[in-house]
Design an enzyme around this catalytic site. Structure first.
Site: not given
Length: 255
Positions: A6, A10, A107-109, A132
């Site tokens: 992932d 940061t 977002g993919a996350d 972040t």
């Protein structure tokens, strides 16, 4: 066993997953100046550290919010493992119904976290990812991803405070002994740590009010451990959530 990566702004979170077992979770600094070979060395060192042999890795998957690193990390994994990794994005099956103005912008996350949250904790669920940026994702009782919010991360807030003031020092992220500080450092710690914790409590309360019913809350991310213990709401910390989500998505897309 799969290697899951992932890529955050940061840190890069790296882990190995087999079925539902996570063998390790490690973080390395995100650095867009590193070459493919340097990432090959990092991945190889981590696998050796946990005594995982290359031939044990049968697949790999990447989620990323740092596009310039996508091909570099992908090529590094191919070079090391001779396997082409999946990349979370349009065209990959997630099983998640996304009710957003533009689902492709999510977002993919956030998608990965929501997929794991649904499987392991059920719906409705609020997922907090403290990196972040601090992101909050909301999945309603019908298992729809209905949106969320983004706010400055803990370290971003602290760095902004220090950089824009003349006399405030750099401090470590730990709670003060008392809420009401008696010196500058404790005042800053109280403001940053307790302020973020109170923010999470308040946002959870408002989200549940808008939904019209309570929801389970799960937190993940590198900074969750600094903040969540000081929240008044019941919040589960799951440091493996993103990697679990990557494992689920990988298994949904293998031939």
């Amino acid at each position: 066993m799969i290697l899951a990566v992932d890529i955050g702004n940061t840190n890069i979170v790296i882990g190995c997953i087999e079925e539902e077992k996570v063998y390790f979770v490690e973080r390395v600094s995100t650095d867009i100046s590193k070459t493919e070979l340097e990432y090959v060395v990092q991945f190889k060192t981590l696998l050796e550290l946990y005594r995982i042999k290359m031939e044990e890795i049968t697949g790999c998957i990447i989620a990323s919010v740092v596009p310039p690193l996508n091909n570099i990390v992908k090529n590094a994994m191919e070079k090391l493992l001779r396997i082409t990794p999946m990349i979370v994005g349009p065209g990959l099956k997630t099983g998640l119904n996304i009710l957003m103005d533009n689902p492709a912008q999510v977002g993919a996350d956030l998608i990965v976290n929501a997929v794991a949250g649904l499987k392991y904790y059920g719906a409705p669920i609020i997922i907090i990812d403290m990196g972040t940026a601090t992101t909050i994702s909301v999945v309603d009782k019908n298992k729809n991803y209905v949106g969320g919010m983004i706010l400055p991360g803990v370290k971003v807030s602290l760095e902004s405070l220090v950089n824009r003031t003349s006399q405030l020092p750099r401090i470590s992220l730990e709670a003060p002994k008392k809420m009401i500080g008696k010196n500058t450092v404790d005042c800053m710690k109280g403001g940053i740590i307790m302020g973020q914790a109170a923010s999470m409590d308040g946002l959870i309360e408002r989200i549940c009010e808008e939904l019209g019913y309570p929801a389970q809350v799960v937190a993940t991310g590198g900074l969750a451990g600094c903040i969540i213990p000081y929240c008044k709401k019941e919040i589960i910390c799951d440091n493996e959530l993103t990697l679990k989500g990557l494992g689920i998505i990988y298994n949904k897309n293998i031939d």
